[in-house]
Design a protein around this motif. Structure first.
Motif, PDB file in Angstrom:
ATOM      1  N   ARG A  43      22.202  29.765  44.553  1.00 13.21           N
ATOM      2  CA  ARG A  43      22.963  29.202  45.664  1.00 13.21           C
ATOM      3  C   ARG A  43      22.246  29.518  46.979  1.00 13.21           C
ATOM      4  NH1 ARG A  43      27.628  26.145  45.722  1.00 13.21           N
ATOM      5  NH2 ARG A  43      28.341  27.412  47.482  1.00 13.21           N
ATOM      6  N   TYR A 100      20.619  25.394  46.320  1.00 15.29           N
ATOM      7  CA  TYR A 100      21.064  24.419  45.321  1.00 15.29           C
ATOM      8  C   TYR A 100      22.575  24.340  45.329  1.00 15.29           C
ATOM      9  CZ  TYR A 100      16.284  24.499  43.659  1.00 15.29           C
ATOM     10  OH  TYR A 100      14.927  24.404  43.593  1.00 15.29           O
ATOM     11  N   ARG A 101      23.102  23.127  45.213  1.00 14.75           N
ATOM     12  CA  ARG A 101      24.557  22.965  45.221  1.00 14.75           C
ATOM     13  C   ARG A 101      25.085  22.490  43.871  1.00 14.75           C
ATOM     14  NH1 ARG A 101      24.196  26.033  47.985  1.00 14.75           N
ATOM     15  NH2 ARG A 101      24.555  26.303  50.213  1.00 14.75           N
ATOM     16  N   ARG A 102      24.296  21.549  43.211  1.00 13.74           N
ATOM     17  CA  ARG A 102      24.798  21.043  41.922  1.00 13.74           C
ATOM     18  C   ARG A 102      24.437  22.035  40.840  1.00 13.74           C
ATOM     19  NH1 ARG A 102      27.249  15.771  42.170  1.00 13.74           N
ATOM     20  NH2 ARG A 102      27.391  16.347  39.983  1.00 13.74           N
ATOM     21  N   ILE A 134      20.991  24.154  36.636  1.00 10.85           N
ATOM     22  CA  ILE A 134      20.778  23.429  37.894  1.00 10.85           C
ATOM     23  C   ILE A 134      20.646  21.970  37.530  1.00 10.85           C
ATOM     24  CG2 ILE A 134      19.375  23.251  39.970  1.00 10.85           C
ATOM     25  CD1 ILE A 134      18.262  26.053  39.270  1.00 10.85           C
ATOM     26  N   LYS A 181      20.958  16.050  39.460  1.00 10.80           N
ATOM     27  CA  LYS A 181      21.552  15.273  40.548  1.00 10.80           C
ATOM     28  C   LYS A 181      21.358  15.972  41.890  1.00 10.80           C
ATOM     29  CE  LYS A 181      25.095  12.810  37.908  1.00 10.80           C
ATOM     30  NZ  LYS A 181      25.180  13.720  36.702  1.00 10.80           N
ATOM     31  N   ASP A 182      21.076  17.274  41.830  1.00  9.66           N
ATOM     32  CA  ASP A 182      20.960  18.017  43.080  1.00  9.66           C
ATOM     33  C   ASP A 182      19.808  17.449  43.902  1.00  9.66           C
ATOM     34  OD1 ASP A 182      21.865  21.099  44.123  1.00  9.66           O
ATOM     35  OD2 ASP A 182      20.006  20.209  44.942  1.00  9.66           O
ATOM     36  N   LYS A 213      17.899  18.758  46.035  1.00  7.74           N
ATOM     37  CA  LYS A 213      16.717  19.623  46.110  1.00  7.74           C
ATOM     38  C   LYS A 213      16.031  19.750  44.755  1.00  7.74           C
ATOM     39  CE  LYS A 213      16.490  23.522  48.917  1.00  7.74           C
ATOM     40  NZ  LYS A 213      15.993  24.279  47.812  1.00  7.74           N
ATOM     41  N   PHE A 214      16.575  19.106  43.726  1.00 12.85           N
ATOM     42  CA  PHE A 214      16.098  19.385  42.363  1.00 12.85           C
ATOM     43  C   PHE A 214      14.638  19.014  42.191  1.00 12.85           C
ATOM     44  CE2 PHE A 214      15.375  18.369  37.900  1.00 12.85           C
ATOM     45  CZ  PHE A 214      15.873  19.521  37.297  1.00 12.85           C
ATOM     46  N   CYS A 243      12.632  24.877  40.112  1.00 13.22           N
ATOM     47  CA  CYS A 243      13.846  25.435  39.487  1.00 13.22           C
ATOM     48  C   CYS A 243      13.442  26.409  38.399  1.00 13.22           C
ATOM     49  CB  CYS A 243      14.686  24.313  38.903  1.00 13.22           C
ATOM     50  SG  CYS A 243      15.238  23.171  40.142  1.00 13.22           S
TER      51      CYS A 243
END
Lengths: 180, 461, 1029
Positions: free
Chosen positions: A28, A32-34, A150, A153-154, A156-157, A162
């Motif tokens: 977090r 990353y949010r998703r 993770i 869809k995020d 920042k992915f 990751c």
């Protein structure tokens, strides 16, 4: 980038809830949010770490209770006093004290049904298949392993980053989650 | 076992984890519990037990079949004793059905960790007991095929149930209780079903448990809602469980029959229900932990606590008996006073005295720590309490009816062979369902046990 | 009862192997087969289901019966004779389908005829009611009249003429009768004997007379087992000739009954009860009441009604009568048992102070001396002409029945009898056993011969006598025949048929006529001929319709005759007494099956006997003290218990070279050292319902001790066994509750409100729904008032209700389980009785002679009905007129209503009690009342069908329902007018006025159920002198 469309996300595996918590916090912080976590039992503080807000279940439950209770009483009133009034042992048509028990039971019933089915609906259950099941080690998610995912869809992915991030938080295993 | 964990056998850990045997990890807990269902071979004992209880269920079917053919006249009931075994058994079973929800709901709210290992099968027991109880109100009617008149459905005549009747309250209370208990139980089962799905080796098992678990994957977001739903259910089930036996007691308290028409009934019916409920949980837990070696999960701490609850509720019940008498005598109502005499000196006095013995005198032995920790003794005591609570219902239902207002109409009641067949039949059905339950579902909540492990290990840190 | 070893398959096989024609013969053959006989005489009456474990067999068996009877049963419908049976193409005049019609007729019974109105639905008589215009009933009835309609439809009735048990045609019988007559003609009927019961029918008597004139040497014998010769011989002893005594209790201030049950049995008892109760009517404290003294050995309904009762042994009654006569200055003397002394004083004083307004009644079972003394005393007290009068006998030929039967038997023994015609009596069963009547007429296997060449029996059933006679002529029911009969005061009552004979049956007169010169004449012609012959009834053709309409010939009652007393008590020989140590065995007709003729009547078998509350059995009645000395006990069974099943010690009674085995039953108030042996039970061949119930008291009844036998106590031996008796109310103690309000006349005058003084009626504002408007009952408010001061517990209302409302008979087993179905029950309580049970072990003085009270309890029709509130489906609820209605097809049978009913008046169909198979019983049903099936609750409806009929009428004419337009079945049958039904909203209605009385009280009023049925407190009028003791 064309593989990205086939990817649901990337998943890291942990042995202890504390490790999982720590990992989630780090991810977090990385912005990353998703992100979602999977555990065999509810891990304390995980929701906060994931930044989940208050859910709707209590409200739905309250609604159900109100419908059950109000509906319950007025149904009895309607049946006893309006649609088919009858002289029962000289009691008044609206013997409201006698209607309380059923009203109470109906309240409870309405509330409980709402709570359970509300929860299932919000969780989109039943849902026979989900991409995370593609990870073969995910079977341990229901017994003694803890996972963080993770999702692709995020915004920042980015797969390699990751993966690196997950390594930093000492994930025991790291796996791509394919989308099909 | 990861090195990061401190050794479980250190004394302070044992002190701190009294509700779970030493040396357990998430893995070991899961293996142990799920193996009962998945890997362990079915024991001969299970088959024998199942067949016996299955046979008794057959007896129940025959008894009910004959009842429907001939009518309730095959029972011992008459005028004035319009209610006999059927209602006695109904109240008894409903009472037993209280422990499960109580343990899983109230103890959950009180955050009693020790409930974790017993709540699952306690809830199952509740469901089965309610199932047994539900049979009686249906078959005790003169025309069971017309019993649906008791439900509010739009009939062509525009008739509705008579909502002033406690029997209608029963219909709603019992059906609500059944539904909520079932949901409570199933919601608790979902994560474990997922575990079984993931651990099952045969395909068909995977499919069955997969369907039942509805695709549960332990997602944090799901857990988030799941927990609030479970909490809410617990909160709702608590007043519900108290209300159910209150309503059942209304069947009597609302009527004007001397010995029924008492304000003390609701509280002491509830206490009695919990009393018998815990007794039944003990009678099941003790053989269960022995048979499947679950001594680590159902520890002496559990038995001890349940014994204490029995003792406490038993005292409340004793208080109820006392006040029933006191109020009757204090009120000076000649009918009530007469009934007190009937209980003490009437033809059915022996039943009353044995009831006092089973429910009040013998359980006092539970004050002793030694006896509470003597497992066979606990088992016997739990059986005695169950008998006692059955006698209580018999005394209330039958004795009161044999001696009511008009002396010319006084009579007596004796059960017939069909009364007994129906009663024993339901016991058979109850046991049969339990056998099936322990065979196909985790008798102890895996998820919650693992949670326990994690918490205790944290404490270990 | 053991399961029959012979299953139905075998029976059916046997039956199928025969053709329909031989069907009955087949059954008779089968009947000789013990298993089949056993199958026939199963414990349970036809109307009731047998126990669940063997009812399957029984149902099949009933189907067999039904099949054989169907044609007969159906052919019986309609009042036109069979050959005209067609659907109503043209409706008979005055008949509207669905509306009942009422016809006047009369039921001949002993030395009386009860005037009746019979309700007929589409030609089916369904309900017996009293004929208000008839002096013997004044509109009331008794249990026998009420139940007689069931006898009509009794499926066990003989259905045709048989010879040696084989079906014959009527014409064949007439031929052979003529042949016999021809054979006898030569010898002027030497050896021709006719045996009948009491005949009060002029037409029948004329028929017999014509035979006697045809055969001058023939003899007519009479035998009525349950009516004593004492009455007849007493009159002869007193006046030198047979006279009939008619009482006028209404005119009497003081009545002394010397062992007479004149309110409960005997000629005119319905009328007497009505008159007596009119003098118990209290509108206020200022009203006066008559006073009734009863001295009797065993409690009767009369004794229970008495203001002053003295238990005396049967023989002591005569001593008492003699002593009293002496006291009244008629000479003679007697030593009394100490118990009687004080009483004697008081009674004598009371009688003398009411000269001309007193009455002494002697009991039928008492010897002639007692009757003579009674006549003498009445004469001395100047009562003749005021409280009683004498008329010529209503019996067509009064004779001493015992001598008459003895004569017949000795003639048979001497071989003087060639042809014996037995009409309507059952001597093989009822004759004194020392006459050994059976051996007189039955085929002697050693000698291969019969004493009597031809024996012809005319009877309704193929019973003990029919079995031993060559010919059996199936006798018609009185509802099937034309005839006449004189009632207790001589009134000539016309009997008209309500229905053509159901089977090939014939009247007694027709059977007799078969031997005469005009065998063909119909009853109708005979009756009209007879009436026109009678100088009293000139102008038959003008009056015929009126007579039929009235049911009697107006003004035909006998005129009083002057009776000159030719008797002084001093002239009497010393009275025969029983040693104090001996036990007196007294024989009494049973209050339910009488002398046995009603044994096959399910209603009467299941009817609780007024005092003992026993059903389905008789028992040897003993006093509590005797029970203690003889160590006889009861114990309450665990199933049914106080309301159903009581085990009782079985005793052997060895009396006069014979023995009976009976269950002993203790009766509070019975004289010590007396054992009552009720007659009428232990029938060997009564039919499906009546066979092998109870014990046969005739078996120890000898001609020298017809009513009272004495023997040392040693003749009673306990067998050590116990016998289950079906007793509907074992508990007689009120437990200090105000169930019955009772007081003496003085108390009543002192505090007219005594009935309600101790009532704890809750205030109206004590309600959960305070301020809520209560339900108004604007138009009509049906209510009932029951005057306990009048009710004498005679049970007529119970049978009337059973008949009106299609109430099933459930059988002994179910009664013992506490499941009898009577909608109205009569509770019997002993005031001041201390001990809770009448076990001899708990015997105390309070049971020596306790005041006895009866309380009819129908549904109380509560306004705050506890039953309605708890019914989950609203199957019982209130009508706009405040009736507590039952909706049978909504009821699911939770029985919660019954549990919550404080009066326990609700009845539940635990099994399928109603008989749906037997075709005859279908004819019996009242089409206006639902026939309930298994699993539903039922109870008294205030005869809602009658209310609705009245309502429809009133709406047709848009007129209010006037008081008395609705008469419930129980009210209608009540001889004492104790039950009054009406509209409580109408202040002028009888019921409203009764409820306005201070005596009016509510049963268990403290429960605030607000019953519509209320009671008027019983007031007794004891003699202060005796009370002071």
């Amino acid at each position: 980038m064309h593989q990205r469309s086939h990817i649901y996300g990337i998943m890291g595996e942990f042995r202890e809830p504390q490790e999982l918590l720590h990992a989630v916090e780090k991810i977090r912080e990385a912005g990353y949010r998703r992100v979602n976590a999977y555990s065999p039992f509810p891990v304390e503080g995980l929701s906060e770490a994931l930044g989940l807000k208050r859910n709707m279940v209590p409200f739905i439950c309250l609604l159900g209770g109100l419908v059950g209770g109000v509906g319950g009483f007025f149904f009895q009133y309607w049946a006893a006093a309006i649609t088919y009034p009858q002289n029962i042992g000289g009691r008044p048509l609206n013997s409201w004290p006698a209607f309380i028990p059923v009203t109470f039971e109906m309240t409870i019933l309405g509330a409980s049904l709402a709570a359970v089915f509300g929860m299932l609906a919000l969780n989109k259950l039943p849902q026979p298949h989900h991409p995370v099941f593609n990870v073969h080690r995910f079977v341990h998610a229901t017994s003694d392993r803890f996972f963080v995912c993770i999702e692709a869809k995020d915004p920042k992915f980015h797969l390699p980053e990751c993966a690196r991030l997950l390594e930093q938080v000492h994930a025991r295993h790291i796996a791509e989650v394919s989308d099909d | 076992m990861s090195a990061s964990q401190p050794p479980f056998d250190s004394p302070e850990i044992r002190r701190l984890t009294p509700v779970l045997g030493p040396g357990h990890t998430y893995g070991s807990v899961t293996d142990k519990i799920s193996s009962i269902v998945l890997t362990r071979p079915t024991s001969l004992g299970w088959y024998i037990g199942f067949l016996i209880s299955f046979g008794l269920t057959g007896v129940l079917t025959v008894a009910i079949g004959w009842l429907v053919t001939k009518g309730v006249g095959i029972w011992g009931i008459n005028i004035p004793i319009g209610w006999g075994f059927a209602i006695v058994n109904f109240v008894w079973w409903i009472g037993i059905g209280h422990a499960g929800t109580l343990i899983s709901a109230i103890l959950f709210l009180l955050n009693q960790k020790w409930r974790t290992s017993i709540n699952r099968f306690a809830e199952a027991m509740t469901l089965f007991a309610v199932a047994c109880a539900g049979i009686f109100p249906l078959i005790h009617t003169g025309r069971p095929w017309m019993a649906f008149y008791m439900f509010p459905y739009p009939s062509t005549m525009g008739l509705w149930p008579q909502f002033r009747s406690p029997l209608i309250w029963d219909v709603f209370a019992v059906s609500t209780y059944g539904t909520v208990s079932l949901m409570f139980w199933f919601v608790g089962l979902i994560p474990d079903l997922a575990t079984l799905r993931d651990r099952a080796t045969e395909k068909h098992m995977k499919i069955i448990y997969g369907m039942l678990s509805m695709g549960w994957r332990g997602s944090a977001r799901h857990w988030h809602r799941y927990q609030s739903a479970y909490l809410l259910l617990a909160g709702l089930a608590t007043p519900l469980v108290l209300s159910v036996h209150t309503v059942v007691s209304f069947d009597f308290a609302i009527a004007i029959v001397p010995g029924w028409h008492t304000t003390v009934f609701p509280p002491y019916f509830v206490a009695g229900a919990i009393y018998s409920g815990f007794a039944m949980v003990l009678s099941i837990a003790i053989p269960l932990r022995k048979a499947y070696g679950l001594e680590d999960f159902i520890t002496m701490r559990h038995l001890d606590n349940m014994a204490k609850v029995m003792l406490a509720t038993g005292l409340i019940v004793a208080y109820g008996y006392f006040f029933e008498f006191f109020l009757s005598l204090y009120s000076g109502n000649k009918f009530d006073v007469f009934l007190v005499n009937q209980r003490l000196h009437g033809p059915y006095a022996p039943f009353y005295y044995s009831l006092i013995l089973c429910n009040i005198l013998l359980p006092q032995s539970l004050w002793s720590y030694k006896l509470r920790h003597n497992v066979p003794f606990l088992f016997i005591m739990s059986i005695i309490v169950n008998i006692g609570m059955w006698l209580e219902r018999f005394v209330i239902v039958v004795i009161s009816l044999t001696r009511d207002f008009t002396p010319s109409a006084w009579g007596r009641y004796t059960p017939t062979v069909w009364d007994w067949a129906t009663f024993i039949g339901t016991i058979g059905m109850f046991v049969m369902l339990l056998f099936l339950f322990v065979r196909v579902l985790p008798a102890i909540s895996i998820a919650e046990m693992s949670e326990l492990v994690s918490e205790t290990s944290e404490d270990g840190k | 009862m053991p399961r029959s070893s012979m299953d139905l398959a075998t029976v059916r096989a046997k039956l199928q192997s025969k053709t329909g024609k031989q069907y009955w013969r087949t059954l008779e053959e089968l009947a000789d087969n013990p298993e089949f006989a056993e199958l026939l005489h199963r414990e349970f009456p036809r109307q009731a289901p047998s126990e669940w474990d063997d009812s399957v067999d029984r149902r099949d068996f009933l189907k067999l019966m039904a099949a054989s009877l169907a044609f007969a049963g159906l052919a019986g419908c309609g009042r036109t004779s069979e050959q005209y049976i067609v659907p109503y193409v043209k409706q008979p005049d005055g008949m509207t389908l669905g509306k009942p019609q009422f016809y006047a007729t009369a039921m001949p019974f002993g030395a009386d005829a009860i005037g009746l109105l019979v309700e007929s639905h589409e030609g089916r008589p369904t309900k017996i009611e009293g004929n208000p215009d008839h002096p013997s009933s004044l509109g009331a009835t008794n249990v026998f009249a009420q139940a007689s309609v069931l006898n009509l439809y009794d499926p066990d009735r003989a259905q045709t003429v048989t010879k040696f048990g084989e079906i014959q045609t009527w014409s064949l019988f007439v031929e052979s009768a003529q042949a016999m007559a021809a054979a006898m003609k030569a010898s002027n009927g030497e050896g021709f004997r006719i045996l009948t019961g009491i005949i009060t029918s002029p037409t029948l008597a004329a028929q017999i007379q014509s035979l006697l004139t045809l055969f001058p040497k023939a003899k007519w014998h009479q035998w009525e087992p349950a009516l004593g010769d004492g009455t007849r011989e007493g009159a002869k002893l007193a006046f030198g000739s047979y006279l009939n005594t008619v009482y006028r209790p209404e005119k009497a201030e003081v009545i002394l009954s010397l062992d007479s049950d004149f309110l409960g049995s005997g000629p005119g008892h319905i009328r007497y009860a009505r008159e007596f109760s009119r003098r118990r009517k209290l509108n206020g404290p200022s009203d006066t009441m008559n006073r009734l003294y009863v001295a009797e050995p065993t409690p009767s309904v009369t004794g229970a009604t008495a203001d002053q009762r003295l238990p005396l042994r049967a023989t002591e009654i005569e001593l008492f009568a003699r002593a009293l006569a002496a006291k009244l200055g008629l000479g003679g003397s007697a030593t009394l048992p100490p118990a009687g002394e004080k009483w004697l004083e008081a009674v004598a004083k009371d009688l003398q102070s009411h000269k001309g307004a007193s009455l002494v009644v002697a009991g039928e079972q008492q010897p002639a001396e007692v009757h003579a003394l009674a006549h003498a005393m009445n004469a001395a007290l100047g009562n003749v002409g005021t409280t009683l009068y004498y008329t010529q006998p209503v019996e067509q030929r009064p004779v001493n029945h015992l001598d008459s039967l003895r004569g017949l038997c000795s003639d048979i023994y001497d071989g003087k009898v060639e042809t014996l015609l037995i009409v309507g009596v059952n001597p093989v069963y009822t004759a004194p056993h020392d006459f050994d009547f059976a051996s007189k007429i039955k085929f002697d296997l050693e000698k291969k011969s019969k004493r009597v060449k031809n024996t012809i029996y005319v009877g309704s059933h193929f019973d003990e006598t029919a079995e031993l006679c060559d010919w059996h002529v199936a006798e018609s029911h009185y509802l099937e025949t034309w005839g006449d009969a004189r009632s207790f005061d001589g009134t000539l009552s016309v009997i008209q048929p309500l229905i053509a004979p159901l089977y090939r049956t014939h009247s007694a007169r027709e059977a007799l006529a078969a031997f005469g010169d005009k065998p063909g004449t119909s009853d109708y012609d005979a009756l009209r001929a007879r009436l026109s012959a009678d100088e009293l009834t000139i102008g038959v053709d003008d009056n015929w319709r009126k007579w039929l309409n009235d049911g009697l010939v107006a003004g035909s009652a006998f005129a009083p005759v002057g009776a000159v007393l030719k008797f002084s008590p001093a002239s009497l020989p010393a009275a025969k007494t029983t040693p104090a140590t001996d036990i007196e065995f007294i024989f009494r007709p049973d209050p339910c099956v009488y002398d046995g003729r009603f044994a096959n009547n399910g209603w009467l078998q299941e009817l609780p006997k007024p005092v003992t509350k026993l059903t389905w059995d008789n028992a040897a009645l003993v006093s509590p003290k005797s029970a203690q000395t003889l160590e006889l006990a009861h114990h309450v069974a665990w199933r049914g218990g106080e309301h159903g099943k009581v085990y009782s010690n079985v005793i052997d009674i060895a009396l006069s070279e014979s023995k009976v085995t009976a269950a002993a039953w203790t009766v509070p108030g019975q004289a010590d050292g007396v054992v009552v042996l009720p007659l009428g039970y232990g029938r060997k061949k009564a039919g499906y319902t009546g066979t092998n119930k109870g014990f046969n008291a005739y078996a120890v009844r000898t001609s020298d001790a017809l009513w009272t036998a004495s023997a040392p106590a040693s003749v009673i031996k306990k067998t050590g066994e116990d016998y289950p008796l079906a007793c509907t109310q074992y508990h007689f103690n009120m437990e200090g509750r105000q169930i019955l309000a009772t007081g003496t006349l003085e108390e009543y005058r002192k505090s007219p409100n005594f009935a309600n003084e101790h009532a704890e009626l809750p205030p109206k504002e004590l309600s959960l729904y305070k301020g809520e408007a209560e339900f108004p009952y604007h138009r009509d408010k049906w209510a009932m008032a029951i005057d306990l001061n009048k009710c004498n517990g005679c049970n007529a209302c119970v049978v009337a209700c059973q008949s009106e409302n299609n109430i099933p008979v459930v059988g002994k087993d179910q009664v013992m389980r506490g499941r009898e179905m009577h909608w109205i029950r009569i509770d019997r309580y002993y005031e001041k009785a201390k001990s809770a049970t009448n076990d001899p072990s708990s015997y105390d003085e309070s049971l020596f002679n306790p005041p006895t009270f009866f309380q009819p309890v129908p549904c109380q029709q509560c306004e705050n009905a506890p039953c309605e509130q708890v019914c989950p489906v609203g199957a019982t609820l209130h009508s706009a007129e405040g009736l507590n209605d039952m909706t049978y097809n909504r009821c699911i049978g939770t029985r919660y209503c019954s549990n919550n009913c404080p009066y326990k008046v609700r009845r539940f169909n635990f099994l399928r009690f109603q008989d749906w198979e037997t075709p005859q019983l279908k004819l019996l049903r009242n089409p206006e009342v639902t026939v309930r099936s298994r699993g539903v609750m039922e109870k008294c409806t205030y005869c809602v069908q009658r209310i609705n009929n009245a309502r429809i009428e009133s709406e047709k004419y848009n007129a209010p329902i006037h008081d008395g337009a609705i008469v419930t079945a129980c009210e209608q049958a009540c001889p004492t007018e104790a039950i009054v039904f009406g509209n409580a909203n109408d202040p002028n209605s009888r019921v409203a006025q009764l409820k306005a009385q201070q005596r009016n009280y509510t049963l268990l009023g403290e429960l605030n159920a607000r019953p519509r049925t209320t009671y008027l407190a019983a007031v007794r009028n004891p003699n202060p002198e005796l009370e002071s003791a």
